[in-house]
Design a protein around this motif. Structure first.
Motif, short mmCIF file in Angstrom:
data_model
loop_
_atom_site.label_atom_id
_atom_site.label_comp_id
_atom_site.label_asym_id
_atom_site.label_seq_id
_atom_site.Cartn_x
_atom_site.Cartn_y
_atom_site.Cartn_z
N ARG A 10 -0.72 4.03 3.76
CA ARG A 10 -0.46 3.94 4.07
C ARG A 10 0.71 5.09 4.04
NH1 ARG A 10 -1.66 -0.72 1.68
NH2 ARG A 10 -0.66 -2.63 2.83
N LEU A 11 -0.14 5.86 3.84
CA LEU A 11 1.08 7.29 4.09
C LEU A 11 0.11 8.52 4.86
CD1 LEU A 11 -1.04 8.99 0.71
CD2 LEU A 11 1.59 8.01 1.28
N SER A 12 1.25 8.96 6.44
CA SER A 12 1.62 10.20 7.09
C SER A 12 0.49 10.98 6.58
CB SER A 12 2.53 10.44 6.95
OG SER A 12 2.89 11.57 6.07
N ASP A 13 -0.11 11.43 7.69
CA ASP A 13 -1.05 12.33 8.62
C ASP A 13 -0.20 13.55 7.49
OD1 ASP A 13 -2.40 11.22 9.34
OD2 ASP A 13 -2.24 11.54 11.78
N GLU A 14 0.85 13.89 8.00
CA GLU A 14 1.45 15.13 7.09
C GLU A 14 1.17 15.12 5.47
OE1 GLU A 14 2.20 12.96 9.23
OE2 GLU A 14 3.28 14.25 11.19
N THR A 15 1.06 13.70 4.86
CA THR A 15 1.41 13.52 3.54
C THR A 15 -0.04 14.12 3.31
OG1 THR A 15 3.15 12.84 3.22
CG2 THR A 15 1.99 12.70 1.97
N ARG A 30 -0.53 -6.20 -4.86
CA ARG A 30 -0.70 -5.02 -4.69
C ARG A 30 -0.30 -4.26 -3.70
NH1 ARG A 30 -4.16 -3.62 -8.53
NH2 ARG A 30 -5.89 -2.28 -6.52
N GLU A 31 -0.60 -4.95 -2.66
CA GLU A 31 0.07 -3.94 -0.96
C GLU A 31 1.61 -3.72 -0.83
OE1 GLU A 31 -1.63 -6.63 2.06
OE2 GLU A 31 -3.82 -6.04 1.06
N LYS A 32 2.21 -4.25 -1.68
CA LYS A 32 3.57 -4.16 -1.10
C LYS A 32 3.70 -3.43 -1.97
CE LYS A 32 6.84 -7.49 -2.39
NZ LYS A 32 7.69 -8.62 -1.89
N PHE A 33 3.28 -2.88 -3.57
CA PHE A 33 3.43 -1.89 -3.88
C PHE A 33 3.17 -0.85 -3.81
CE2 PHE A 33 3.14 0.03 -8.29
CZ PHE A 33 4.03 1.14 -8.50
#
Length: 118
Positions: free
Chosen positions: A86-91, A48-51
């Motif tokens: 896992r998402l950037s601050d910009e996202t 799940r983490e990899k996904f």
């Protein structure tokens, strides 16, 4: 210019990405990502983490290529946490709504109906 919104509907085994113009709920599926595990094996936390990383990478690439200006996440609660990490601050700044629910098995019209109630 019309704003493009991506609606991400996901759980730990499947992520569907829809596109719509503005805030309308006229969803058009543009991607269906599936978490493939070897036959006979159940989905582990590591799978799940990899996904989550795969899905986050797809969302990040979409932002980098300016394919959307707004993001709406409708994701199963535990997987949402993994995805968020896992998402950037910009996202993160492009997210205008998060719904902690798993709608991944519904069709596009059912998802639209559900989102209209929020």
């Amino acid at each position: 210019m019309t704003v493009t919104t991506w609606v991400v509907v996901a759980d730990g085994s499947r992520a569907r990405i829809f596109e719509t113009q503005g805030l309308k709920l006229d969803l058009r599926e543009i991607e269906d990502l599936v978490n493939v595990v070897p036959a006979g094996r159940t989905l582990s936390e590591k799978d799940r983490e990899k996904f989550a990383k795969t899905v986050a990478d797809y969302i990040e690439q979409g932002r980098l290529h300016q394919r959307y200006q707004r993001l709406r996440l409708t994701v199963e609660p535990k997987f949402l946490g993994m995805l968020r990490e896992r998402l950037s601050d910009e996202t993160h700044r492009m997210i205008f709504e998060e719904i902690n629910e798993d709608l991944s098995t519904l069709d596009a019209r059912e998802i639209e109906a559900h989102l209209q109630r929020h």
